[in-house]
Each structure stands twice: as C-alpha cells, then as structure tokens.
Design a protein around this motif. Structure first.
Motif, PDB file in Angstrom:
ATOM      1  N   ASP A 125       0.870   4.102  -0.100  1.00 57.53           N
ATOM      2  CA  ASP A 125       2.106   4.742   0.320  1.00 57.53           C
ATOM      3  C   ASP A 125       3.275   3.756   0.310  1.00 57.53           C
ATOM      4  O   ASP A 125       4.371   4.090  -0.132  1.00 57.53           O
ATOM      5  CB  ASP A 125       1.917   5.334   1.727  1.00 57.53           C
ATOM      6  CG  ASP A 125       2.723   6.579   1.921  1.00 57.53           C
ATOM      7  OD1 ASP A 125       2.863   7.349   0.957  1.00 57.53           O
ATOM      8  OD2 ASP A 125       3.216   6.765   3.048  1.00 57.53           O
ATOM      9  N   LEU A 126       3.019   2.546   0.776  1.00 57.10           N
ATOM     10  CA  LEU A 126       4.060   1.507   0.752  1.00 57.10           C
ATOM     11  C   LEU A 126       4.469   1.190  -0.681  1.00 57.10           C
ATOM     12  O   LEU A 126       5.653   1.051  -0.988  1.00 57.10           O
ATOM     13  CB  LEU A 126       3.568   0.237   1.443  1.00 57.10           C
ATOM     14  CG  LEU A 126       3.482   0.266   2.952  1.00 57.10           C
ATOM     15  CD1 LEU A 126       2.832  -1.012   3.473  1.00 57.10           C
ATOM     16  CD2 LEU A 126       4.848   0.447   3.568  1.00 57.10           C
ATOM     17  N   GLN A 127       3.478   1.077  -1.559  1.00 59.21           N
ATOM     18  CA  GLN A 127       3.778   0.781  -2.958  1.00 59.21           C
ATOM     19  C   GLN A 127       4.564   1.919  -3.607  1.00 59.21           C
ATOM     20  O   GLN A 127       5.477   1.669  -4.391  1.00 59.21           O
ATOM     21  CB  GLN A 127       2.496   0.496  -3.727  1.00 59.21           C
ATOM     22  CG  GLN A 127       1.879  -0.830  -3.362  1.00 59.21           C
ATOM     23  CD  GLN A 127       0.573  -1.098  -4.090  1.00 59.21           C
ATOM     24  OE1 GLN A 127      -0.023  -0.189  -4.671  1.00 59.21           O
ATOM     25  NE2 GLN A 127       0.136  -2.339  -4.059  1.00 59.21           N
ATOM     26  N   LEU A 128       4.216   3.161  -3.278  1.00 59.06           N
ATOM     27  CA  LEU A 128       4.962   4.294  -3.825  1.00 59.06           C
ATOM     28  C   LEU A 128       6.400   4.290  -3.327  1.00 59.06           C
ATOM     29  O   LEU A 128       7.332   4.579  -4.087  1.00 59.06           O
ATOM     30  CB  LEU A 128       4.273   5.614  -3.472  1.00 59.06           C
ATOM     31  CG  LEU A 128       2.995   5.919  -4.234  1.00 59.06           C
ATOM     32  CD1 LEU A 128       2.318   7.162  -3.683  1.00 59.06           C
ATOM     33  CD2 LEU A 128       3.275   6.090  -5.717  1.00 59.06           C
ATOM     34  N   SER A 129       6.609   3.950  -2.071  1.00 55.97           N
ATOM     35  CA  SER A 129       7.969   3.867  -1.531  1.00 55.97           C
ATOM     36  C   SER A 129       8.762   2.772  -2.237  1.00 55.97           C
ATOM     37  O   SER A 129       9.935   2.963  -2.566  1.00 55.97           O
ATOM     38  CB  SER A 129       7.937   3.582  -0.032  1.00 55.97           C
ATOM     39  OG  SER A 129       7.380   4.658   0.658  1.00 55.97           O
ATOM     40  N   MET A 130       8.112   1.630  -2.469  1.00 57.33           N
ATOM     41  CA  MET A 130       8.787   0.545  -3.178  1.00 57.33           C
ATOM     42  C   MET A 130       9.099   0.963  -4.612  1.00 57.33           C
ATOM     43  O   MET A 130      10.160   0.629  -5.149  1.00 57.33           O
ATOM     44  CB  MET A 130       7.941  -0.725  -3.151  1.00 57.33           C
ATOM     45  CG  MET A 130       7.851  -1.336  -1.773  1.00 57.33           C
ATOM     46  SD  MET A 130       7.019  -2.942  -1.621  1.00 57.33           S
ATOM     47  CE  MET A 130       5.743  -2.929  -2.831  1.00 57.33           C
ATOM     48  N   MET A 131       8.188   1.708  -5.227  1.00 62.51           N
ATOM     49  CA  MET A 131       8.425   2.176  -6.590  1.00 62.51           C
ATOM     50  C   MET A 131       9.595   3.156  -6.635  1.00 62.51           C
ATOM     51  O   MET A 131      10.424   3.112  -7.545  1.00 62.51           O
ATOM     52  CB  MET A 131       7.158   2.827  -7.163  1.00 62.51           C
ATOM     53  CG  MET A 131       7.308   3.280  -8.608  1.00 62.51           C
ATOM     54  SD  MET A 131       7.765   1.971  -9.765  1.00 62.51           S
ATOM     55  CE  MET A 131       6.244   1.071  -9.873  1.00 62.51           C
ATOM     56  N   GLU A 132       9.684   4.038  -5.634  1.00 64.71           N
ATOM     57  CA  GLU A 132      10.823   4.966  -5.574  1.00 64.71           C
ATOM     58  C   GLU A 132      12.134   4.205  -5.473  1.00 64.71           C
ATOM     59  O   GLU A 132      13.116   4.545  -6.135  1.00 64.71           O
ATOM     60  CB  GLU A 132      10.672   5.913  -4.384  1.00 64.71           C
ATOM     61  CG  GLU A 132       9.646   6.993  -4.603  1.00 64.71           C
ATOM     62  CD  GLU A 132       9.488   7.885  -3.374  1.00 64.71           C
ATOM     63  OE1 GLU A 132      10.441   8.020  -2.592  1.00 64.71           O
ATOM     64  OE2 GLU A 132       8.396   8.440  -3.215  1.00 64.71           O
ATOM     65  N   ARG A 133      12.166   3.162  -4.640  1.00 68.24           N
ATOM     66  CA  ARG A 133      13.392   2.359  -4.512  1.00 68.24           C
ATOM     67  C   ARG A 133      13.705   1.649  -5.821  1.00 68.24           C
ATOM     68  O   ARG A 133      14.866   1.554  -6.236  1.00 68.24           O
ATOM     69  CB  ARG A 133      13.252   1.368  -3.364  1.00 68.24           C
ATOM     70  CG  ARG A 133      13.316   2.027  -2.001  1.00 68.24           C
ATOM     71  CD  ARG A 133      13.473   1.017  -0.872  1.00 68.24           C
ATOM     72  NE  ARG A 133      12.356   0.096  -0.737  1.00 68.24           N
ATOM     73  CZ  ARG A 133      11.265   0.335  -0.020  1.00 68.24           C
ATOM     74  NH1 ARG A 133      11.136   1.473   0.626  1.00 68.24           N
ATOM     75  NH2 ARG A 133      10.297  -0.560   0.044  1.00 68.24           N
ATOM     76  N   ALA A 134      12.674   1.145  -6.497  1.00 70.31           N
ATOM     77  CA  ALA A 134      12.894   0.482  -7.784  1.00 70.31           C
ATOM     78  C   ALA A 134      13.424   1.470  -8.815  1.00 70.31           C
ATOM     79  O   ALA A 134      14.338   1.139  -9.582  1.00 70.31           O
ATOM     80  CB  ALA A 134      11.593  -0.162  -8.277  1.00 70.31           C
TER      81      ALA A 134
END
Length: 191
Positions: A125-134
């Motif tokens: 979930d954290l990685q997906l959030s970071m990917m959304e920001r990227a």
C-alpha cells in the motif's frame, strides 16, 4: 480442548473461550453484542457498509470458533483485541481484493501481530501511494500513456492513434522513455 495461558487472559475471556469450546450458543451470541459494534465502526469508517461489517464479523467468529474447536487455539491477548485484529485483517484483504482504498483502519491499542501478510499488504500500500505521487509528478503525456497501457490495457496501436504517433514502435519508444522517467522519480522519492 484449547491451549490457553490462563494467567495471561482475563477470566471473562477464559469463560467465553471455554463456552465456545463446549458449543455454548449463548456465549457465541454474547460475542455479537459485545464486539460487533467496534467492528461495525471500523468498517463504516473505512469505506464499508453495515452488511459488509456483518459478513466480516461472521467470518472472524467462524475463524475463532474453528480454532477453538480444533484445539490449537492460543489466546495471548484480550479476546476483544484478537477479534478486532482478525476483522481488521479480513477487511483489509477484502478492500484489496476489490481494489478499494481505505483511509486508515483505526489501530486498537493492543492489536496483536496477525501474520506477515498484513505487513506485506501495508508495504504494498505504501509503495502504491508512492507510485501514485510519482505518476502525479510525471506529467503529460507520459502519465496518460502509462495509464492507458497498464491500467486501461490499450494496445500500442491504440495509443499510437490516440496520441498521433507515426507508428506503434514510436509509441512504444515513448512509453519506454516515460517508464524510465517514472522509475527515476519513484526511486528518487524512495531514497
């Protein structure tokens, strides 16, 4: 029937576990009145409905019942904490399987560790959030190209036509460049 550290758990919880072990329907009914409201609150506050909360709670009760009746149940916290943890894990799994987002499933003060999959889910979930920001930082047309290819499953030919590239190979090259930029943004944010 079940392995319990009787000194580590409250007497009321011990009576509940013993009642379940002996098939006492009154004890099972008491679980609903005592603990369902906290599960309902958690599910409602995290994109769920009352019906979904009932399903999650029912599934948790079945898990508890089966573990106690099999004789391999060890309670190392309050029963309330155990049930909340199981319900929370089940709810997170259900949200993930439906592709729905949760804001922040409230943590209970004494939540016990519930298997490694919860930690893996949180990390994902954290990685997906970071990917959304990227992706937000990526800009156009790259964001749309990546979304169209990976999320909307458009072919390179369809992307070529949508963006006016001369051929699918040019669209593929642009997608590759976009992915390289996305990776750079993502991994820079991770460091």
């Amino acid at each position: 029937m079940s392995k319990l550290n009787k000194t580590a758990i409250p007497e009321a919880d011990q009576k509940t576990v013993d009642g379940i072990a002996h098939g006492n329907a009154t004890v099972l009914a008491g679980l609903y009145s005592d603990y369902f409201p906290m599960v309902l609150n958690m599910v409602l506050r995290n994109n769920g409905t009352e019906e979904e909360a009932k399903d999650i709670f029912q599934e948790a009760i079945i898990v508890l019942y089966d573990k106690i009746r099999q004789g391999n149940f060890t309670l190392s916290s309050k029963l309330k904490t155990y049930l909340y943890s199981v319900c929370r894990r089940l709810w997170l799994k259900q949200l993930a399987s439906q592709g729905r987002v949760y804001h922040d499933v409230d943590s209970y003060e004494e939540i016990i560790p519930v298997e490694e999959d919860l930690a893996m889910h949180h990390e994902r979930d954290l990685q997906l959030s970071m990917m959304e920001r990227a992706l937000d930082k990526l800009g156009e047309p790259c964001r749309t190209i990546i979304h169209d290819f990976y999320i909307s499953n458009l072919s390179m030919q369809e992307i070529c036509e949508k963006f006016g590239y001369t051929n699918a190979d040019n669209a593929k090259n642009q997608k590759y460049k976009c992915l390289q930029r996305l990776k750079k943004i993502f991994f820079t944010a991770v460091k």
